[in-house]
Every structure is written in C-alpha cells, then in structure tokens.
Design a protein around this motif. Structure first.
Motif, PDB file in Angstrom:
ATOM      1  N   LEU A  65       2.959 -14.712  -9.394  1.00  0.00           N
ATOM      2  CA  LEU A  65       3.960 -14.100  -8.536  1.00  0.00           C
ATOM      3  C   LEU A  65       4.727 -15.170  -7.778  1.00  0.00           C
ATOM      4  N   ASP A  66       6.050 -15.054  -7.748  1.00  0.00           N
ATOM      5  CA  ASP A  66       6.900 -15.995  -7.037  1.00  0.00           C
ATOM      6  C   ASP A  66       6.458 -16.094  -5.576  1.00  0.00           C
ATOM      7  N   TYR A  67       6.444 -17.309  -5.060  1.00  0.00           N
ATOM      8  CA  TYR A  67       5.949 -17.549  -3.692  1.00  0.00           C
ATOM      9  C   TYR A  67       6.755 -16.786  -2.642  1.00  0.00           C
ATOM     10  N   ARG A  68       8.046 -16.544  -2.885  1.00  0.00           N
ATOM     11  CA  ARG A  68       8.852 -15.816  -1.898  1.00  0.00           C
ATOM     12  C   ARG A  68       8.431 -14.350  -1.828  1.00  0.00           C
ATOM     13  N   LEU A  69       8.110 -13.778  -2.984  1.00  0.00           N
ATOM     14  CA  LEU A  69       7.608 -12.404  -2.986  1.00  0.00           C
ATOM     15  C   LEU A  69       6.231 -12.347  -2.323  1.00  0.00           C
ATOM     16  N   GLN A  70       5.410 -13.356  -2.551  1.00  0.00           N
ATOM     17  CA  GLN A  70       4.105 -13.414  -1.889  1.00  0.00           C
ATOM     18  C   GLN A  70       4.255 -13.455  -0.370  1.00  0.00           C
ATOM     19  N   ASN A  71       5.231 -14.221   0.112  1.00  0.00           N
ATOM     20  CA  ASN A  71       5.432 -14.378   1.552  1.00  0.00           C
ATOM     21  C   ASN A  71       6.052 -13.149   2.203  1.00  0.00           C
ATOM     22  N   ASP A  72       6.950 -12.473   1.497  1.00  0.00           N
ATOM     23  CA  ASP A  72       7.716 -11.370   2.079  1.00  0.00           C
ATOM     24  C   ASP A  72       7.068  -9.999   1.906  1.00  0.00           C
ATOM     25  N   CYS A  73       5.976  -9.937   1.135  1.00  0.00           N
ATOM     26  CA  CYS A  73       5.395  -8.650   0.749  1.00  0.00           C
ATOM     27  C   CYS A  73       3.877  -8.662   0.864  1.00  0.00           C
ATOM     28  N   VAL A  74       3.311  -7.469   0.807  1.00  0.00           N
ATOM     29  CA  VAL A  74       1.868  -7.301   0.626  1.00  0.00           C
ATOM     30  C   VAL A  74       1.664  -6.462  -0.629  1.00  0.00           C
ATOM     31  N   GLU A  75       0.566  -6.705  -1.293  1.00  0.00           N
ATOM     32  CA  GLU A  75       0.301  -5.991  -2.533  1.00  0.00           C
ATOM     33  C   GLU A  75      -0.261  -4.609  -2.254  1.00  0.00           C
ATOM     34  N   VAL A  76       0.290  -3.624  -2.967  1.00  0.00           N
ATOM     35  CA  VAL A  76      -0.185  -2.247  -2.880  1.00  0.00           C
ATOM     36  C   VAL A  76      -1.148  -1.972  -4.029  1.00  0.00           C
ATOM     37  N   GLY A  77      -0.808  -2.473  -5.221  1.00  0.00           N
ATOM     38  CA  GLY A  77      -1.649  -2.260  -6.392  1.00  0.00           C
ATOM     39  C   GLY A  77      -0.910  -2.595  -7.663  1.00  0.00           C
ATOM     40  N   GLU A  78      -1.469  -2.128  -8.779  1.00  0.00           N
ATOM     41  CA  GLU A  78      -0.887  -2.398 -10.089  1.00  0.00           C
ATOM     42  C   GLU A  78      -0.856  -1.129 -10.930  1.00  0.00           C
ATOM     43  N   GLY A 114      17.953 -10.569  -8.206  1.00  0.00           N
ATOM     44  CA  GLY A 114      17.446 -11.833  -8.710  1.00  0.00           C
ATOM     45  C   GLY A 114      18.315 -13.045  -8.456  1.00  0.00           C
ATOM     46  N   ASN A 115      19.254 -12.959  -7.546  1.00  0.00           N
ATOM     47  CA  ASN A 115      20.099 -14.117  -7.251  1.00  0.00           C
ATOM     48  C   ASN A 115      19.321 -15.195  -6.503  1.00  0.00           C
ATOM     49  N   VAL A 116      18.381 -14.817  -5.664  1.00  0.00           N
ATOM     50  CA  VAL A 116      17.582 -15.765  -4.888  1.00  0.00           C
ATOM     51  C   VAL A 116      16.225 -15.990  -5.557  1.00  0.00           C
ATOM     52  N   VAL A 117      15.568 -14.911  -5.954  1.00  0.00           N
ATOM     53  CA  VAL A 117      14.273 -14.981  -6.637  1.00  0.00           C
ATOM     54  C   VAL A 117      14.506 -14.594  -8.095  1.00  0.00           C
ATOM     55  N   PRO A 118      14.504 -15.567  -9.002  1.00  0.00           N
ATOM     56  CA  PRO A 118      14.840 -15.256 -10.398  1.00  0.00           C
ATOM     57  C   PRO A 118      13.783 -14.438 -11.140  1.00  0.00           C
ATOM     58  N   GLN A 119      12.532 -14.443 -10.686  1.00  0.00           N
ATOM     59  CA  GLN A 119      11.502 -13.642 -11.344  1.00  0.00           C
ATOM     60  C   GLN A 119      11.927 -12.179 -11.304  1.00  0.00           C
ATOM     61  N   LEU A 120      11.883 -11.504 -12.452  1.00  0.00           N
ATOM     62  CA  LEU A 120      12.299 -10.105 -12.496  1.00  0.00           C
ATOM     63  C   LEU A 120      11.485  -9.282 -11.503  1.00  0.00           C
ATOM     64  N   HIS A 121      12.196  -8.617 -10.623  1.00  0.00           N
ATOM     65  CA  HIS A 121      11.580  -7.713  -9.657  1.00  0.00           C
ATOM     66  C   HIS A 121      12.596  -6.624  -9.337  1.00  0.00           C
ATOM     67  N   ILE A 122      12.099  -5.412  -9.175  1.00  0.00           N
ATOM     68  CA  ILE A 122      12.975  -4.263  -8.987  1.00  0.00           C
ATOM     69  C   ILE A 122      12.673  -3.619  -7.629  1.00  0.00           C
ATOM     70  N   HIS A 123      13.681  -3.613  -6.771  1.00  0.00           N
ATOM     71  CA  HIS A 123      13.562  -3.027  -5.436  1.00  0.00           C
ATOM     72  C   HIS A 123      13.664  -1.506  -5.521  1.00  0.00           C
ATOM     73  N   HIS A 124      12.828  -0.822  -4.765  1.00  0.00           N
ATOM     74  CA  HIS A 124      12.854   0.634  -4.621  1.00  0.00           C
ATOM     75  C   HIS A 124      12.864   0.915  -3.121  1.00  0.00           C
ATOM     76  N   VAL A 125      14.003   1.344  -2.604  1.00  0.00           N
ATOM     77  CA  VAL A 125      14.157   1.528  -1.165  1.00  0.00           C
ATOM     78  C   VAL A 125      14.518   2.981  -0.880  1.00  0.00           C
ATOM     79  N   VAL A 126      13.672   3.624  -0.089  1.00  0.00           N
ATOM     80  CA  VAL A 126      13.964   4.990   0.350  1.00  0.00           C
ATOM     81  C   VAL A 126      14.999   4.891   1.464  1.00  0.00           C
ATOM     82  N   ARG A 127      16.102   5.597   1.276  1.00  0.00           N
ATOM     83  CA  ARG A 127      17.168   5.583   2.267  1.00  0.00           C
ATOM     84  C   ARG A 127      17.271   6.948   2.941  1.00  0.00           C
ATOM     85  N   LYS A 128      17.534   6.878   4.239  1.00  0.00           N
ATOM     86  CA  LYS A 128      17.776   8.083   5.029  1.00  0.00           C
ATOM     87  C   LYS A 128      19.096   7.897   5.758  1.00  0.00           C
TER      88      LYS A 128
END
Length: 145
Positions: free
Chosen positions: A4-17, A83-97
C-alpha cells in the motif's frame, strides 16, 4: 507482492478486505469517505486490471457504495479514481449530503480535514465492518480507542 502506498497508509485506517480490494477509511470526519485499493502490484489505471479483476472491482465498488448509502443516508455517492498525487490505483467513495461542508462542490481542498474525536474513529470502523459483514469480507483490526 502488494504494498500500500505510504500516503494512503498515513491518511487512512484499514477497515478490511474484499476479494480484490483493501477498504480504507479516510481520516477526515467531514464525510463518510472510503477508498478501495485493488491489491495488485504496479496498477495505476482500471484498464490495466485483467477482465476478471475489472468485473470484481465494479462489483465491490457497487457493494461498498450501496452499504455506505444505507449506513449514512446520503443524498449522493461520489466515486472517483484520480491518481494525480498517488499513482497507485485507488477509488474514492464519498457519501455526500446537502448539509456537508463542501456541498455541492468536490470534497478535495474544500475544507481542511477534520480529525475524528477520540474513540470516534474506532466506532466508525466498527460500524463499517458491521455494514460490510458478508462471507467475502475480512475485517481488519480496528484502531485503538
């Protein structure tokens, strides 16, 4: 071997797989914000995944999006792979209100990230793990309280 990219490690916590993706929670209490990361080396774009992984990605993304919307009663689900900053493929899912800090604009840079209050990050992870509970979900160790 997947790393896992170090930036994702720093900015997130793991929920599961799930079968393909690691599920991460962004450390920003402004929004219910998850990130799916396909556990494949050297992938920066969806089209680089083989056909089976592409299908699995769509299934897992839809599964996560539906469970998020059910759990947080959102008005809109934003899904994006930049992926402009973190090139490792990652997909954001954001609940918006309509009442969130950035509505109706994109969440990136709209307001500073808001830390979860003490104990709330663990509670959020546990709630998400409960929402994702299926035979194909493997929960991670929740963060300390």
């Amino acid at each position: 071997m997947f790393e896992l990219d170090y930036r994702l490690q720093n900015d997130c916590v793991e929920v599961g797989e799930l079968m393909l993706n690691r599920i991460l929670l962004m450390k920003d209490a402004n929004y219910p914000w998850l990130i799916l990361v396909p556990q494949r080396d050297g992938i920066s774009e969806v089209f680089q995944l083989d056909e089976d992984d592409q299908e699995q990605l769509i299934w897992e993304s839809s599964f996560v999006a539906e469970r998020l919307m059910d759990t947080f009663n959102g008005d809109k689900m934003n899904i994006a792979a930049l992926g402009n900053v973190v090139p490792q493929l990652h997909i954001h899912h954001v609940v918006r209100k309509q009442t969130d800090a950035a509505w109706p604009n994109p969440v990136w840079g709209a307001v500073p990230a808001k830390a979860y209050p003490r104990g709330a990050l663990r509670q959020r992870v546990l709630a998400l793990q409960l929402a994702f509970e299926t035979s194909v979900f493997k929960p991670a160790e929740p963060p300390a309280a």
